[in-house]
Each structure stands twice: as structure tokens, then as C-alpha cells.
Enzyme design. Structure first.
Site, PDB file in Angstrom:
ATOM      1  N   SER A 167      18.585  -0.262   6.279  1.00 44.23           N
ATOM      2  CA  SER A 167      18.329  -1.672   5.976  1.00 44.23           C
ATOM      3  C   SER A 167      16.939  -1.910   5.388  1.00 44.23           C
ATOM      4  O   SER A 167      16.703  -2.956   4.778  1.00 44.23           O
ATOM      5  CB  SER A 167      18.512  -2.524   7.237  1.00 44.23           C
ATOM      6  OG  SER A 167      17.716  -2.015   8.301  1.00 44.23           O
ATOM      7  N   ASP A 415      12.230  -9.441  15.248  1.00 42.06           N
ATOM      8  CA  ASP A 415      12.386  -8.355  14.288  1.00 42.06           C
ATOM      9  C   ASP A 415      10.987  -7.912  13.858  1.00 42.06           C
ATOM     10  O   ASP A 415      10.304  -8.606  13.104  1.00 42.06           O
ATOM     11  CB  ASP A 415      13.195  -8.811  13.065  1.00 42.06           C
ATOM     12  CG  ASP A 415      13.412  -7.678  12.052  1.00 42.06           C
ATOM     13  OD1 ASP A 415      12.831  -6.593  12.233  1.00 42.06           O
ATOM     14  OD2 ASP A 415      14.149  -7.897  11.076  1.00 42.06           O
ATOM     15  N   HIS A 418      11.674  -4.985   9.912  1.00 37.02           N
ATOM     16  CA  HIS A 418      11.867  -5.410   8.522  1.00 37.02           C
ATOM     17  C   HIS A 418      10.708  -6.313   8.089  1.00 37.02           C
ATOM     18  O   HIS A 418       9.847  -6.646   8.891  1.00 37.02           O
ATOM     19  CB  HIS A 418      13.218  -6.127   8.381  1.00 37.02           C
ATOM     20  CG  HIS A 418      14.375  -5.277   8.774  1.00 37.02           C
ATOM     21  ND1 HIS A 418      14.899  -5.276  10.055  1.00 37.02           N
ATOM     22  CD2 HIS A 418      15.095  -4.374   8.073  1.00 37.02           C
ATOM     23  CE1 HIS A 418      15.894  -4.409  10.125  1.00 37.02           C
ATOM     24  NE2 HIS A 418      16.038  -3.844   8.935  1.00 37.02           N
TER      25      HIS A 418
END
Length: 439
Positions: A167, A415, A418
Site C-alpha cells: 500500500s 495510521d 502511510h
């Protein structure tokens, strides 16, 4: 008689004086002749000395040489560590540097770019601070130019690109699409069922840009949803490459390939269709081999395939990206609330990330040598250290839309892996420009 004696004395003195002058004159001529002879003889016995601008410096810092040792002044030693005026280093370490203030900010916004996925759209999701947008990566030994979208697209006319990995590769392709959209907006022409693998097309340039989902790069059975919740352990086949990227490999002109974080997950390892061990698995009868064993095996297989492939394009191997979870991890309440970049020395990578990096650099060095012999263009895209210094660039709680709108003390999943878009990952495109276009 006295007069006669005085006359004789004066006459003798006059003669003596005359003789003395004559002797002096004779000796003077003799000495001048000898001096001339000696000077002429010595002047022809030394070789001519060529002037050097470094001569004075070279003599002043060197010990006197033994008499029997000839000393050359034609090629003085120069300290390799001293930069010389007018000389530009042939190579620059793009990946060693600092994050410096960038008052101009990002070249796009979350409003001007439609390619940002909701989990990375920090501004839309309500992130209140914006200082993280005003930094850029600056290598210490050279000037890194900003990404030139128009030049990039022109040079990539009739070419095919792919970012292969997890990702983070998807995060990066969104950033690249946002920057390129300042010149032309791409058209999505393919996506898989889960929108993890996609292809975009730039019609004016006949240029395709893809992201290929392959978090392990080797064959794997994965039982995990988009939020990272697993229902079973990963089944990982360490001796079989994932076909969803190898089937497209020869048709691609440029690739960025990467692995890393997924190897830290609980997994069962297979070789020769036989279970050989695991990492952090529930079946205690299996041998704990550790993620390092699996990562080295997989990476060796992948990079050796590339190095011996006779591929005519360019492949960049991107190193793994560290996370910045504090007080826990993804699944158990880890957070990341910092607002500024770290400076070098203020943070150290976690042990697991140091192990990943050591394996990456080791296996890349082996593969690079083989690739060079085979005429395969394989380069290192080392984003680890510059990413480590940016704890402020993650979505944190703002991976969710307005997470604290109802309850300011709400407990939400952070998160810290990312990157917000726009954000620090946009600097990867500047590095990409230098490696691919200017390099």
C-alpha cells in the site's frame, strides 16, 4: 745620502704599491673566473622546476624527505577531503540530507487532485495543522531539483511504468498522479476487484502508469481486510514469485519494486510445497524461523530474477518505509502526534526495521553486481532514512473523516505508516526525477 735613501724608499714603495695592485687585480680576475665556472657548472646540473600553484602548500605540510629520496613537485598530494574550487562531484548521495523549510509548499492540494484516497486525504478529514506541508528534502552535497511534470511526461512518451509492492506503492502512485495531473489528468483504464491494482493512461503521451499489488513479491495467500484485520496467518511460498507482476515484467519500461513491512506479519513459510517453518504463528509445532529468514529468501529470489532477466528498461528497488507508531502499534493503540520533522540523530529506527534494511542493502549489493554484468539497469531508491525523519507526515487519526467531530476524546485507530497527500512522500518524486530523467 738621506735624499737618496728617501728617493729609493719612495721608489721602492711605489713599485711595491704597483705590484700589490697588480696582484689584487690578478686575484680578482682569478676569483671571478672561478665563480663563473662554478655557477655555470651548477646551473646546468639541476633540472628545470615547473611552477605549481600547490607547491607552497605541499612543501609546508610535508616532512623533509631523506636526501636519497627524490621528491616530485609535479604532482603534489591533495587532501581528498578538501573540496576544490570549481569542481563538482560526479556523484551525489541523494539520500543523505535534511528536511528544510519550503515556504512555497506543495504543488497540488487535496482540492486540485482527485486521485487521493480517503485514508490519505488528511486535510479533507479535518487535520487542523498544516506545517507538515512546508518542508522539502535537501541532499547535503548537491541541489535537488523539483519534479518537472511536463519534462517527465515528454520523456515518458510511449512508455509503461509500474510501481510494484504494497500500500505504500499505492500511496506513492497517488502522489505521482497528483503532480502529473498539473499537465494532464490521467484516465483510469483498469482496476482489480479490490482496487488494489490499477492502470492509468495519459492519452496525449501514450503513457501508462500502473500500481501492481504484490506486498510480498513472492506467492502468498493473504487473509486480511483493508483495515489490516486478519482472519488467518499468511501462507508464504518463499521459492515462487508472484505472477501478477512477473507476467507483466518484460512489457514494462520502468519499475519501482519494493517489499518490507508485510514480512513482519504472522506467516507460515513454504518451500518446495512443504511447510518449513513460520514467524509468530499459532502452531507451536512449527519451527520459528523469523521474518528475517523469509525476507532474505524472498528478496534474493526477486532481485536475482531481475538481475538475470535481460530486461532493457530501468528497475528501481525501493527500500522499506519505517513507521512512527508510539505507545503501541497499528492494532493496539499506537499513536503519532508529532508536528515537526526530526533532525538526524534524534530518532533511531526500530530493531525490526534495522533488520529489514540490512537485508535489503546486502541483497541489493549482490544483485547489482550480477545485473551490471548482464547489462540490466538496477538502481537503489533509498527512501528509508529521509522517511524516518518525518513523524509528522502521517494521517494519524485523520485517516478517518472528522474523527473528533462528535467526541473530542474518541479512541480511533491511527495510521502512522502511510503518508498524507500532499505530504512528505511528494519529495520522492523529486528523487525519482533525478534518478530516472536527470541521471
Amino acid at each position: 745620502m738621506l735624499k737618496k735613501m728617501r728617493f729609493n724608499w719612495k721608489h721602492q714603495m711605489s713599485l711595491h704599491k704597483h705590484n700589490h695592485v697588480f696582484v689584487k687585480f690578478f686575484v680578482l680576475i682569478l676569483l671571478l673566473g672561478l665563480a663563473f665556472r662554478l655557477f655555470f657548472s651548477h646551473s646546468t646540473s639541476f633540472p628545470p622546476v615547473t611552477e605549481s600553484p600547490f607547491l607552497e602548500k605541499a612543501v609546508s605540510i610535508q616532512s623533509p624527505a631523506p636526501a636519497e629520496t627524490p621528491v616530485s613537485v609535479d604532482a603534489p598530494e591533495v587532501d581528498d577531503q578538501t573540496p576544490q574550487k570549481g569542481l563538482i562531484p560526479e556523484k551525489c548521495d541523494l539520500f543523505t540530507g535534511d528536511w528544510i523549510p519550503n515556504p512555497s509548499g506543495p504543488v497540488y492540494t487535496n482540492e486540485s487532485c482527485s486521485f487521493i484516497e480517503e485514508h490519505q486525504n488528511c486535510m479533507r478529514n479535518g487535520r487542523p495543522d498544516s506545517e507538515y506541508l512546508y518542508w522539502r528534502w535537501s541532499p547535503r552535497d548537491c541541489e535537488l531539483q523539483r519534479f518537472n511534470a511536463e519534462k517527465f511526461l515528454e520523456l515518458m512518451r510511449n512508455k509503461a511504468w509500474a510501481l510494484i509492492g504494497d500500500s505504500i506503492s499505492r500511496n506513492h502512485v497517488q502522489s505521482l498522479l497528483c503532480v502529473l495531473s498539473k499537465v494532464e489528468k490521467a484516465v483510469q483504464v483498469y482496476h482489480d476487484e479490490e482496487y488494489r491494482s490499477r492502470i492509468w493512461y495519459f492519452p496525449s503521451y501514450n503513457f501508462t502508469l500502473s500500481v501492481i499489488w504484490s506486498p510480498f513479491l513472492v506467492k502468498a495467500a493473504i487473509f486480511e481486510d483493508i483495515n489490516g484485520i486478519s482472519t488467518s496467518e499468511v501462507q508464504l511460498y518463499l521459492d515462487k514469485l508472484e505472477k501478477n507482476w512477473t507476467d507483466q515484467y518484460q512489457s514494462l519500461d520502468y519499475m519501482i519494486i519494493s517489499g518490507g513491512q508485510w514480512f513482519l506479519k504472522s506467516a507460515v513459510y513454504h518451500e518446495n510445497d512443504t511447510i518449513v517453518g513460520c514467524h509468530y504463528c499459532s502452531d507451536k509445532s512449527l519451527t520459528e524461523l523469523g521474518f528475517g529468514h523469509a525476507y532474505r529468501k524472498a528478496l534474493h529470489l526477486v532481485l536475482n530474477y531481475i538481475a538475470t532477466s535481460n530486461h532493457k528498461g530501468l528497475i528501481l528497488f525501493r527500500t522499506s518505509t519505517p513507521d512512527h507508531f508510539e505507545n503501541g502499534e497499528w492494532h493496539n493503540g499506537g499513536t503519532c502526534d508529532r508536528k515537526r520533522p526530526f533532525k538526524e540523530g534524534e530518532i533511531e529506527a526500530k530493531l525490526a526495521e534495522r533488520v529489514l534494511r540490512e537485508i535489503e542493502l546486502d541483497e541489493f549489493a549482490k544483485a547489482e553486481s550480477i545485473a551490471s554484468e548482464n547489462g540490466v539497469k538496477l538502481k537503489l531508491f533509498d527512501t528509508t532514512q529521509l522517511s524516518l525523519l518525518r513523524p509528522d507526515g502521517h494521517p494519524g487519526p485523520y485517516r478517518h473523516f472528522q474523527p473528533f467531530a462528535v467526541d473530542k476524546n474518541a479512541k480511533v485507530q491511527y495510521d502512522c505508516l502511510h503518508w498524507c497527500l500532499p505530504g512528505p512522500i511528494d519529495s520522492w518524486n523529486d528523487l525519482l526525477m533525478e534518478l530516472v530523467v536527470n541521471g
